[in-house]
Scaffold this motif. Structure first.
Motif, PDB file in Angstrom:
ATOM      1  N   GLU A  83      30.442  78.290  45.618  1.00 52.20           N
ATOM      2  CA  GLU A  83      29.757  77.623  43.769  1.00 52.20           C
ATOM      3  C   GLU A  83      29.598  79.112  43.589  1.00 52.20           C
ATOM      4  O   GLU A  83      29.758  78.883  42.550  1.00 52.20           O
ATOM      5  CB  GLU A  83      28.501  76.934  44.022  1.00 52.20           C
ATOM      6  N   PHE A  84      29.103  79.548  44.182  1.00 57.10           N
ATOM      7  CA  PHE A  84      28.599  81.354  43.028  1.00 57.10           C
ATOM      8  C   PHE A  84      29.952  81.600  43.057  1.00 57.10           C
ATOM      9  O   PHE A  84      29.903  82.258  41.432  1.00 57.10           O
ATOM     10  CB  PHE A  84      27.705  82.184  43.854  1.00 57.10           C
ATOM     11  N   CYS A  85      31.051  81.924  43.471  1.00 61.28           N
ATOM     12  CA  CYS A  85      32.167  83.357  43.411  1.00 61.28           C
ATOM     13  C   CYS A  85      32.625  81.558  42.026  1.00 61.28           C
ATOM     14  O   CYS A  85      33.137  82.103  41.040  1.00 61.28           O
ATOM     15  CB  CYS A  85      33.158  82.309  44.600  1.00 61.28           C
ATOM     16  N   GLU A  86      32.785  80.501  41.823  1.00 65.38           N
ATOM     17  CA  GLU A  86      33.446  79.797  41.349  1.00 65.38           C
ATOM     18  C   GLU A  86      32.349  79.889  39.326  1.00 65.38           C
ATOM     19  O   GLU A  86      33.671  79.661  38.840  1.00 65.38           O
ATOM     20  CB  GLU A  86      33.751  78.300  41.639  1.00 65.38           C
ATOM     21  N   MET A  87      31.245  79.727  40.482  1.00 59.42           N
ATOM     22  CA  MET A  87      30.328  80.221  38.691  1.00 59.42           C
ATOM     23  C   MET A  87      30.768  81.441  37.855  1.00 59.42           C
ATOM     24  O   MET A  87      30.996  81.586  36.275  1.00 59.42           O
ATOM     25  CB  MET A  87      29.697  79.785  38.926  1.00 59.42           C
ATOM     26  N   MET A  88      30.885  82.293  38.747  1.00 58.04           N
ATOM     27  CA  MET A  88      31.425  83.383  38.123  1.00 58.04           C
ATOM     28  C   MET A  88      33.123  83.185  37.770  1.00 58.04           C
ATOM     29  O   MET A  88      33.142  84.143  36.937  1.00 58.04           O
ATOM     30  CB  MET A  88      31.090  85.203  39.111  1.00 58.04           C
ATOM     31  N   ARG A  89      34.015  83.247  37.828  1.00 52.70           N
ATOM     32  CA  ARG A  89      35.420  82.967  37.296  1.00 52.70           C
ATOM     33  C   ARG A  89      35.006  82.064  36.622  1.00 52.70           C
ATOM     34  O   ARG A  89      35.443  82.054  35.479  1.00 52.70           O
ATOM     35  CB  ARG A  89      36.027  82.298  38.654  1.00 52.70           C
ATOM     36  N   SER A  90      34.544  81.294  36.405  1.00 51.25           N
ATOM     37  CA  SER A  90      34.522  79.909  35.056  1.00 51.25           C
ATOM     38  C   SER A  90      33.473  80.261  34.597  1.00 51.25           C
ATOM     39  O   SER A  90      33.973  79.225  32.979  1.00 51.25           O
ATOM     40  CB  SER A  90      34.531  78.546  35.665  1.00 51.25           C
ATOM     41  N   ARG A  91      32.443  81.330  34.150  1.00 49.93           N
ATOM     42  CA  ARG A  91      31.707  81.095  33.589  1.00 49.93           C
ATOM     43  C   ARG A  91      32.076  81.468  31.585  1.00 49.93           C
ATOM     44  O   ARG A  91      32.628  82.163  31.611  1.00 49.93           O
ATOM     45  CB  ARG A  91      30.339  82.165  33.962  1.00 49.93           C
ATOM     46  N   ASP A  92      31.671  81.241  31.053  1.00 49.97           N
ATOM     47  CA  ASP A  92      31.793  81.450  29.168  1.00 49.97           C
ATOM     48  C   ASP A  92      30.569  82.865  29.036  1.00 49.97           C
ATOM     49  O   ASP A  92      30.483  83.093  27.616  1.00 49.97           O
ATOM     50  CB  ASP A  92      31.431  80.713  28.490  1.00 49.97           C
ATOM     51  N   GLY A  93      30.413  83.625  30.104  1.00 52.26           N
ATOM     52  CA  GLY A  93      28.800  84.602  29.591  1.00 52.26           C
ATOM     53  C   GLY A  93      27.660  84.217  29.639  1.00 52.26           C
ATOM     54  O   GLY A  93      26.874  85.420  28.800  1.00 52.26           O
ATOM     55  N   SER A  94      27.438  82.899  29.343  1.00 52.67           N
ATOM     56  CA  SER A  94      26.043  82.598  29.157  1.00 52.67           C
ATOM     57  C   SER A  94      25.358  82.576  30.675  1.00 52.67           C
ATOM     58  O   SER A  94      25.951  82.609  31.717  1.00 52.67           O
ATOM     59  CB  SER A  94      26.024  81.705  28.895  1.00 52.67           C
ATOM     60  N   GLU A  95      24.434  82.941  30.340  1.00 45.91           N
ATOM     61  CA  GLU A  95      23.094  83.252  31.369  1.00 45.91           C
ATOM     62  C   GLU A  95      22.884  81.825  32.747  1.00 45.91           C
ATOM     63  O   GLU A  95      23.163  81.887  34.043  1.00 45.91           O
ATOM     64  CB  GLU A  95      22.595  84.361  30.903  1.00 45.91           C
ATOM     65  N   GLU A  96      22.440  80.984  31.389  1.00 42.97           N
ATOM     66  CA  GLU A  96      22.766  79.936  31.731  1.00 42.97           C
ATOM     67  C   GLU A  96      23.361  79.478  33.352  1.00 42.97           C
ATOM     68  O   GLU A  96      23.285  78.585  33.749  1.00 42.97           O
ATOM     69  CB  GLU A  96      22.912  78.559  30.742  1.00 42.97           C
ATOM     70  N   ASP A  97      24.975  79.351  33.556  1.00 41.26           N
ATOM     71  CA  ASP A  97      25.533  79.163  34.100  1.00 41.26           C
ATOM     72  C   ASP A  97      25.376  79.471  35.697  1.00 41.26           C
ATOM     73  O   ASP A  97      25.518  79.045  36.617  1.00 41.26           O
ATOM     74  CB  ASP A  97      27.700  79.749  33.762  1.00 41.26           C
ATOM     75  N   LEU A  98      24.593  80.666  35.052  1.00 37.05           N
ATOM     76  CA  LEU A  98      24.156  81.703  36.428  1.00 37.05           C
ATOM     77  C   LEU A  98      23.113  81.148  37.504  1.00 37.05           C
ATOM     78  O   LEU A  98      22.800  81.107  38.190  1.00 37.05           O
ATOM     79  CB  LEU A  98      24.796  83.250  37.189  1.00 37.05           C
TER      80      LEU A  98
END
Length: 139
Positions: A83-98
């Motif tokens: 899930e972490f790797c998928e979030m890193m791949r698909s994040r739009d630059g905001s820290e809230e995603d992580l």
């Protein structure tokens, strides 16, 4: 890069405790050997072997401690490595995603979901999480 997906619902606690125990043991051993090398006068061969042991212990600690810290970070956010790797791949630059997972139920409940409901048994390699591993509460 995955461990054959062998770390799952029923053994995540034991994997986490393995990281805790090995990180602690390597760090404690490294400090003890360094203290011995500084304070004691030893024969040359013993000193040579202890310096080698210290180097190996330092190398293992440099690898294990950050790995344990990363998995602690994942644990308190109730995320898996995938899930972490998928979030890193698909994040739009905001820290809230992580910082938030859809399964993040708060630190205490996140820890309970991996280490079990009884805090007295969290650091003992017995028991495990409640549930069936197929359905998880989501926020």
């Amino acid at each position: 890069p995955w461990l054959g997906n062998t770390i799952g619902f029923n053994n995540h606690k034991f994997f986490y405790l393995f990281l805790l125990y090995t990180s602690s043991a390597c760090t404690l051993l490294g400090i003890s050997v360094l203290d011995l090398l500084v304070k004691a006068t030893l024969p040359a061969l013993s000193t040579f072997l202890l310096i080698g042991a210290e180097g190996l212990t330092f190398l293992l600690s440099v690898i294990l401690v950050p790995f344990f810290i990363f998995h602690t970070w994942l644990l308190v956010r109730n995320m898996t490595t995938i899930e972490f790797c998928e979030m890193m791949r698909s994040r739009d630059g905001s820290e809230e995603d992580l910082t938030r997972s859809s399964y993040d139920m708060g630190i205490f409940h996140n820890i309970c979901s991996v280490l079990g409901d009884n805090p007295l048994l969290w650091f003992a390699p017995v028991g495990g999480p409640s549930g069936d591993g197929l359905r998880f509460p989501a926020r």
